[in-house]
Design an enzyme around this catalytic site. Sequence first.
Site, PDB file in Angstrom:
ATOM      1  N   SER A  21       0.828  -1.214   0.000  1.00  0.00           N
ATOM      2  CA  SER A  21       0.000   0.000   0.000  1.00  0.00           C
ATOM      3  C   SER A  21       0.858   1.257   0.000  1.00  0.00           C
ATOM      4  O   SER A  21       2.018   1.254   0.409  1.00  0.00           O
ATOM      5  CB  SER A  21      -0.902   0.020   1.237  1.00  0.00           C
ATOM      6  OG  SER A  21      -1.629  -1.171   1.342  1.00  0.00           O
TER       7      SER A  21
HETATM    8  N1  SAH Z   1      -0.687  -5.108   4.117  1.00  0.00           N
HETATM    9  C1  SAH Z   1       0.008  -5.334   2.867  1.00  0.00           C
HETATM   10  C2  SAH Z   1      -0.860  -5.008   1.668  1.00  0.00           C
HETATM   11  C3  SAH Z   1      -1.164  -6.247   0.974  1.00  0.00           C
HETATM   12  S1  SAH Z   1      -2.277  -6.208  -0.386  1.00  0.00           S
HETATM   13  C4  SAH Z   1       1.336  -4.623   2.806  1.00  0.00           C
HETATM   14  O1  SAH Z   1       1.618  -3.800   3.713  1.00  0.00           O
HETATM   15  O2  SAH Z   1       2.122  -4.917   1.911  1.00  0.00           O
HETATM   16  C5  SAH Z   1      -3.583  -7.227   0.258  1.00  0.00           C
HETATM   17  C6  SAH Z   1      -3.222  -8.625   0.650  1.00  0.00           C
HETATM   18  O3  SAH Z   1      -4.426  -9.259   1.074  1.00  0.00           O
HETATM   19  C7  SAH Z   1      -2.664  -9.467  -0.487  1.00  0.00           C
HETATM   20  O4  SAH Z   1      -1.409  -9.965  -0.146  1.00  0.00           O
HETATM   21  C8  SAH Z   1      -3.702 -10.591  -0.649  1.00  0.00           C
HETATM   22  O5  SAH Z   1      -3.148 -11.839  -1.001  1.00  0.00           O
HETATM   23  C9  SAH Z   1      -4.320 -10.628   0.746  1.00  0.00           C
HETATM   24  N2  SAH Z   1      -5.620 -11.282   0.794  1.00  0.00           N
HETATM   25  C10 SAH Z   1      -6.655 -11.193  -0.101  1.00  0.00           C
HETATM   26  N3  SAH Z   1      -7.681 -11.999   0.273  1.00  0.00           N
HETATM   27  C11 SAH Z   1      -7.286 -12.608   1.440  1.00  0.00           C
HETATM   28  C12 SAH Z   1      -7.904 -13.562   2.299  1.00  0.00           C
HETATM   29  N4  SAH Z   1      -9.094 -14.084   2.064  1.00  0.00           N
HETATM   30  N5  SAH Z   1      -7.200 -13.960   3.387  1.00  0.00           N
HETATM   31  C13 SAH Z   1      -5.969 -13.479   3.662  1.00  0.00           C
HETATM   32  N6  SAH Z   1      -5.325 -12.581   2.869  1.00  0.00           N
HETATM   33  C14 SAH Z   1      -5.982 -12.140   1.774  1.00  0.00           C
END
Ligand code: SAH
Length: 227
Positions: free
Chosen positions: A60
């Site tokens: 993000s």
């Molecule tokens: N917090 C992260 C942003 C990641 S983007 C950072 O600081 O880099 C969102 C993330 O949510 C992705 O890695 C995606 O794989 C995860 N995600 C999506 N659906 C999910 C689910 N059902 N359970 C766990 N993670 C999930």
Amino acid sequence: MSDDSRIAELLGTLRKQGITDERVLKAVAETPREAFVETPFEGSAYANTALPIACGQTISQPYVVAFMTQALELGDRMRVLEIGTGSGYQAAVLAKLCRMVYTVERHKPLLKEAEARFRKLHLDNIVTRHGDGYQGWPEQAPFDRIVVTAAFSEVPQILIEQLKPGGILVTPVGYETISQDLIKIIRSEEGASPGYTTEALLPVVFVPMVPGLPQEGNDRNAKDRKS
Ligand code: SAH
């Protein structure tokens, strides 16, 4: 430009954008974002933009990480659940401001890389789980705070139930992939009615929450969104 001056510039931008909590700004300053981005993007690590990571996901934008962290109103004794570990950057910022971070990710390769970063940076108060964030983390509930870093089309009741009374959940919500609302849910104190209040904070763009786990062998290259 050195990393120090890039970080100083980023902090200046975050202040101008309304991040006023000095503890949050300090946590951002002390978290080396270059350790969380893919090698080709290291030069942009302190730019105020989201960047691509493996498995078709994104790290993000620093402003959004700071904004969500500020909205959580963290205390240093709190236990916090994060859904969507991704690169691990948001979890690393949270770890500087609370007692324990529990973070859940559905893509195993992302989780392994994030775990290696946490070890390298000695972030010993982060525990990880490979799983489906739609279920939260029932064995560790209730949490003081919950933050979700992918967009739900609708917040599952089961997550709200994993908040302590008075606890705060911050999550993007929306059906559209181009814009969602960041919302803040505050669970009411025990016995109070209604059970929680909801407030919209900011329009945001997140990757969608995807239910379940990726198929074995089809993980690293999985694209959860069309682009
Ligand atoms: N917090 C992260 C942003 C990641 S983007 C950072 O600081 O880099 C969102 C993330 O949510 C992705 O890695 C995606 O794989 C995860 N995600 C999506 N659906 C999910 C689910 N059902 N359970 C766990 N993670 C999930």
